[in-house]
Design a protein around this motif. Structure first.
Motif, mmCIF file in Angstrom:
data_model
loop_
_atom_site.group_PDB
_atom_site.id
_atom_site.type_symbol
_atom_site.label_atom_id
_atom_site.label_comp_id
_atom_site.label_asym_id
_atom_site.label_seq_id
_atom_site.Cartn_x
_atom_site.Cartn_y
_atom_site.Cartn_z
ATOM 1 N N GLU A 1 53.655 25.983 43.922
ATOM 2 C CA GLU A 1 53.709 24.751 43.163
ATOM 3 C C GLU A 1 53.364 23.536 44.012
ATOM 4 O OE1 GLU A 1 57.499 24.274 41.314
ATOM 5 O OE2 GLU A 1 57.085 25.784 39.783
ATOM 6 N N VAL A 2 53.342 23.747 45.326
ATOM 7 C CA VAL A 2 53.209 22.594 46.217
ATOM 8 C C VAL A 2 51.957 22.710 47.087
ATOM 9 C CG1 VAL A 2 54.357 21.258 48.027
ATOM 10 C CG2 VAL A 2 55.722 22.433 46.283
ATOM 11 N N ILE A 3 51.207 21.643 47.160
ATOM 12 C CA ILE A 3 50.028 21.620 48.031
ATOM 13 C C ILE A 3 50.500 21.430 49.474
ATOM 14 C CG2 ILE A 3 47.890 20.412 48.616
ATOM 15 C CD1 ILE A 3 47.742 19.480 45.719
ATOM 16 N N LEU A 4 50.064 22.338 50.363
ATOM 17 C CA LEU A 4 50.440 22.250 51.775
ATOM 18 C C LEU A 4 49.211 21.889 52.599
ATOM 19 C CD1 LEU A 4 52.607 25.503 51.841
ATOM 20 C CD2 LEU A 4 53.419 23.119 51.675
ATOM 21 N N PRO A 5 49.403 21.464 53.846
ATOM 22 C CA PRO A 5 48.245 21.055 54.663
ATOM 23 C C PRO A 5 47.151 22.104 54.705
ATOM 24 C CG PRO A 5 50.267 20.483 55.779
ATOM 25 C CD PRO A 5 50.668 21.250 54.559
ATOM 26 N N GLU A 6 47.545 23.389 54.739
ATOM 27 C CA GLU A 6 46.499 24.417 54.863
ATOM 28 C C GLU A 6 45.619 24.528 53.607
ATOM 29 O OE1 GLU A 6 49.870 25.348 55.167
ATOM 30 O OE2 GLU A 6 50.151 27.342 54.248
ATOM 31 N N HIS A 7 46.055 23.931 52.516
ATOM 32 C CA HIS A 7 45.237 23.957 51.300
ATOM 33 C C HIS A 7 44.193 22.860 51.272
ATOM 34 C CE1 HIS A 7 49.147 25.775 49.774
ATOM 35 N NE2 HIS A 7 48.281 26.781 49.931
ATOM 36 N N LEU A 8 44.324 21.968 52.219
ATOM 37 C CA LEU A 8 43.363 20.863 52.237
ATOM 38 C C LEU A 8 42.141 21.337 52.996
ATOM 39 C CD1 LEU A 8 45.957 18.088 52.979
ATOM 40 C CD2 LEU A 8 44.860 18.582 50.790
ATOM 41 N N PRO A 9 41.050 21.488 52.304
ATOM 42 C CA PRO A 9 39.896 22.154 52.902
ATOM 43 C C PRO A 9 39.054 21.215 53.748
ATOM 44 C CG PRO A 9 39.484 21.677 50.600
ATOM 45 C CD PRO A 9 40.781 21.051 50.947
ATOM 46 N N LEU A 10 39.708 20.316 54.463
ATOM 47 C CA LEU A 10 38.934 19.378 55.275
ATOM 48 C C LEU A 10 38.700 20.013 56.635
ATOM 49 C CD1 LEU A 10 41.205 16.411 54.359
ATOM 50 C CD2 LEU A 10 38.968 16.890 53.377
ATOM 51 N N PRO A 11 37.471 20.082 57.089
ATOM 52 C CA PRO A 11 37.213 20.640 58.410
ATOM 53 C C PRO A 11 38.036 19.869 59.431
ATOM 54 C CG PRO A 11 35.175 19.927 57.326
ATOM 55 C CD PRO A 11 36.299 19.486 56.476
ATOM 56 N N PRO A 12 38.667 20.575 60.379
ATOM 57 C CA PRO A 12 39.557 19.870 61.300
ATOM 58 C C PRO A 12 38.845 18.729 62.004
ATOM 59 C CG PRO A 12 39.111 22.121 62.028
ATOM 60 C CD PRO A 12 38.566 21.995 60.653
ATOM 61 N N GLY A 13 39.442 17.578 61.928
ATOM 62 C CA GLY A 13 38.907 16.453 62.687
ATOM 63 C C GLY A 13 37.764 15.731 62.018
ATOM 64 N N MET A 14 37.122 16.364 61.021
ATOM 65 C CA MET A 14 35.968 15.708 60.425
ATOM 66 C C MET A 14 36.384 14.427 59.720
ATOM 67 S SD MET A 14 33.316 16.932 57.571
ATOM 68 C CE MET A 14 33.814 15.709 56.381
ATOM 69 N N GLY A 15 35.664 13.384 60.023
ATOM 70 C CA GLY A 15 35.948 12.124 59.350
ATOM 71 C C GLY A 15 37.048 11.342 60.027
ATOM 72 N N ILE A 16 37.792 12.004 60.908
ATOM 73 C CA ILE A 16 38.850 11.294 61.602
ATOM 74 C C ILE A 16 38.278 10.723 62.889
ATOM 75 C CG2 ILE A 16 41.108 11.545 62.696
ATOM 76 C CD1 ILE A 16 41.724 13.775 60.861
ATOM 77 N N SER A 17 38.632 9.529 63.206
ATOM 78 C CA SER A 17 38.119 8.939 64.432
ATOM 79 C C SER A 17 38.728 9.686 65.610
ATOM 80 C CB SER A 17 38.487 7.468 64.496
ATOM 81 O OG SER A 17 39.860 7.343 64.691
ATOM 82 N N GLN A 18 38.056 9.687 66.745
ATOM 83 C CA GLN A 18 38.518 10.445 67.894
ATOM 84 C C GLN A 18 39.975 10.150 68.226
ATOM 85 O OE1 GLN A 18 37.523 12.951 69.638
ATOM 86 N NE2 GLN A 18 35.683 13.146 68.417
ATOM 87 N N SER A 19 40.335 8.886 68.185
ATOM 88 C CA SER A 19 41.695 8.549 68.616
ATOM 89 C C SER A 19 42.717 9.089 67.632
ATOM 90 C CB SER A 19 41.853 7.052 68.796
ATOM 91 O OG SER A 19 41.717 6.397 67.570
ATOM 92 N N GLU A 20 42.363 9.105 66.311
ATOM 93 C CA GLU A 20 43.296 9.656 65.344
ATOM 94 C C GLU A 20 43.393 11.165 65.507
ATOM 95 O OE1 GLU A 20 43.450 7.270 61.210
ATOM 96 O OE2 GLU A 20 41.480 7.583 62.076
ATOM 97 N N LYS A 21 42.241 11.782 65.706
ATOM 98 C CA LYS A 21 42.179 13.229 65.838
ATOM 99 C C LYS A 21 43.019 13.686 67.018
ATOM 100 C CE LYS A 21 38.631 16.538 67.263
ATOM 101 N NZ LYS A 21 37.204 16.576 67.608
ATOM 102 N N MET A 22 42.917 12.937 68.121
ATOM 103 C CA MET A 22 43.605 13.335 69.333
ATOM 104 C C MET A 22 45.027 12.789 69.387
ATOM 105 S SD MET A 22 41.834 15.261 71.046
ATOM 106 C CE MET A 22 40.201 15.895 71.287
#
Ligand code: ATP
Ligand code: MG
Length: 459
Positions: free
Chosen positions: A377-398
């Motif tokens: 019933e609950v969406i968890l992080p692993e359900h978010l199909p965003l490639p790791p780090g994509m779209g996140i700025s380096q500093s946010e990613k790290m």
């Protein structure tokens, strides 16, 4: 104070009514004939009108009724008639009278009728007001967002909706330019007329002109029949010129002429066609820069940019993300059999920290996909199909520290990059060193410096 207009040509009965009503707390205005009554009705509004039908040998009370309804259809009118025939009563009700009372009558009986009519009139007005309010809210209810930035946009949208001013909506792809253009039209006096979209980017130059202005049969080789353009279809309504920054200079000039003269000819035609069209344009291009480069006409720019609206990118209004997510979960719930009900805090945190280059559209797609992938019933992080780090700025990613000196931050950055390389290469140092393009000895040294140790069972 409740205002009641009392109309009767006989002074005696009129005074009796005036006294009784005043005693009951009403503010009474008297009229001795139809003309006086009309004068009062035109100069002020009443909560109720009480009128004799037969005055000066005419049924002029029915004219009072008509004028009262013309002035304000919500004002209840009660007729007093000595000729209490059913026929006349029915006619009066047909013409909008609230009620009638036969002369002679008991004053108390009249007071009951007045009370009833006032109560009903009040309800009608309140209802109409509520409907209007709801209507307005209804139109904006699909634009979600509580950030100040979006609320400011909606303030402008509300104001500009009431006018015919040309609007230029700007913002990155997926920020909601289409949505806002629709909302402006839906809340405008033109809402009953068509909202027509013209995608300026998808047509070759000549085709765009025929899209916009239409063409006559034989205007060009493939024109085997005449065609109505979008300007004509939008007559009386709104024309939404999407991606106006893509229009070629020659078409820009034609467009400018139409906007100035409010008339045009079809391609290959000679007849002047007059139209009344409100223009909303959108672009994610930097038009000012295009003007500098000579790619966009400055005079057209001023024509379309009467009211500029800028929709900030989603990453600059992250407060909107959680309620947008909630909105999209509801929107797509039925698609997955109402299985998915909510989203975990962790997943929300991730969505809020994500960079969203594709703005609300990308978020919407991500939620739709996640709901399909979620088993429970609950969406968890692993359900978010965003490639790791994509779209996140380096500093946010790290997850770099927000404070600290440059050497401190660089140090932490280096530590995380090394860790990442090692993890990705299953802690095989030669491979990690190769991935980082540094000698293995340097990697060893840096691992020691940063206190990086392989997980126990791996070496
Ligand atoms: N504030 C919002 N609330 C709810 N839905 C939104 C909001 N903003 C955008 N959307 C949704 O996001 C999607 C993209 O919006 P829209 O098509 O209006 O963007 P756009 O700026 O016109 O994009 P493009 O530049 O690519 O044409 C649509 O499905 C729209 O309904
Ligand atoms: Mg769009």
């Amino acid at each position: 104070m409740i205002d009641i207009l009392v109309v009767d040509d006989l002074l005696g009965p009129r005074k009796v009514l005036q006294q009784k009503l005043s005693k009951s707390g009403y503010n009474v205005v008297e009229a001795g004939n139809e003309e006086e009554a009309v004068e009062h009705l035109k100069s002020k509004s009443f909560d109720l009108v009480l009128t004799d039908v037969r005055m000066n040998k005419r049924d002029s009370g029915l004219d009072v009724l008509r004028v009262a309804k013309e002035e304000n259809q919500d004002t209840p009118v009660i007729l007093m008639t000595a000729y209490g025939t059913v026929r006349q009563a029915v006619q009066a009700i047909h013409e909008g009278a609230e009620d009638y009372i036969e002369k002679p009558f008991e004053l108390d009986e009249l007071m009951i009728k007045i009370d009833k009519a006032l109560q009903k009139g009040h309800l009608i007005r309140e209802n109409r007001f509520l409907r209007k309010e709801l209507h307005l809210d209804g139109q904006f209810s699909d634009i979600i967002g509580k950030s100040d930035k979006l609320q400011k946009v909606l303030d402008v949208v509300r104001k500009v909706s009431k006018t015919d001013a040309a609007v230029l909506i700007r913002g990155e792809s997926g920020t909601g330019k289409d949505l806002i253009a629709q909302a402006i039209h839906n809340n405008s006096p033109r809402s009953e007329k068509p909202f027509v979209r013209a995608e300026c980017a998808v047509y070759a130059e000549g085709l765009l002109e025929s899209e916009l202005f239409g063409h006559e049969k034989g205007a060009f080789t493939s024109a085997d029949r005449s065609r109505t353009g979008r300007f004509e279809i939008a007559d009386g309504g709104t024309l939404f010129l999407d991606e106006i920054g893509e229009i070629k200079p020659s078409t820009q000039l034609k467009l400018l002429r139409v906007l100035q003269e409010k008339s045009f000819e079809r391609v290959g035609g000679t007849k002047h066609i007059k139209v009344d069209v409100r223009i909303i344009a959108a672009t994610n291009k930097n038009l000012e820069e295009a003007i500098q480069k000579g790619a966009f006409r400055e005079d057209l720019y001023y024509r379309i940019n009467v009211v500029p609206i800028y929709i900030p990118p989603l990453r600059e209004r992250k407060e909107d993300i959680p309620i947008l997510v909630e909105h999209f979960i509801k929107k797509f719930a039925s698609k997955v059999g109402n299985r998915v009900k909510s989203i975990s805090d962790e997943a929300i945190d991730f969505l809020v920290s994500y960079n969203w280059r594709g703005n609300v559209r990308e978020l919407e797609n991500a939620i739709e996909r996640a709901m399909v992938l979620t088993d429970g019933e609950v969406i968890l992080p692993e359900h978010l199909p965003l490639p790791p780090g994509m779209g996140i700025s380096q500093s946010e990613k790290m997850s770099l520290p927000k404070t600290g000196s440059l050497p401190e931050k660089t140090d932490e950055f280096e530590r995380q990059l090394i860790l990442e390389a090692l993890e990705q290469n299953k802690w095989v140092r030669t491979k990690a060193a190769a991935a980082l393009k540094i000698p293995r000895a340097t990697l060893n040294y840096k691992m020691e410096k940063h206190n990086i140790e392989p997980p126990e069972d791996d070496e």
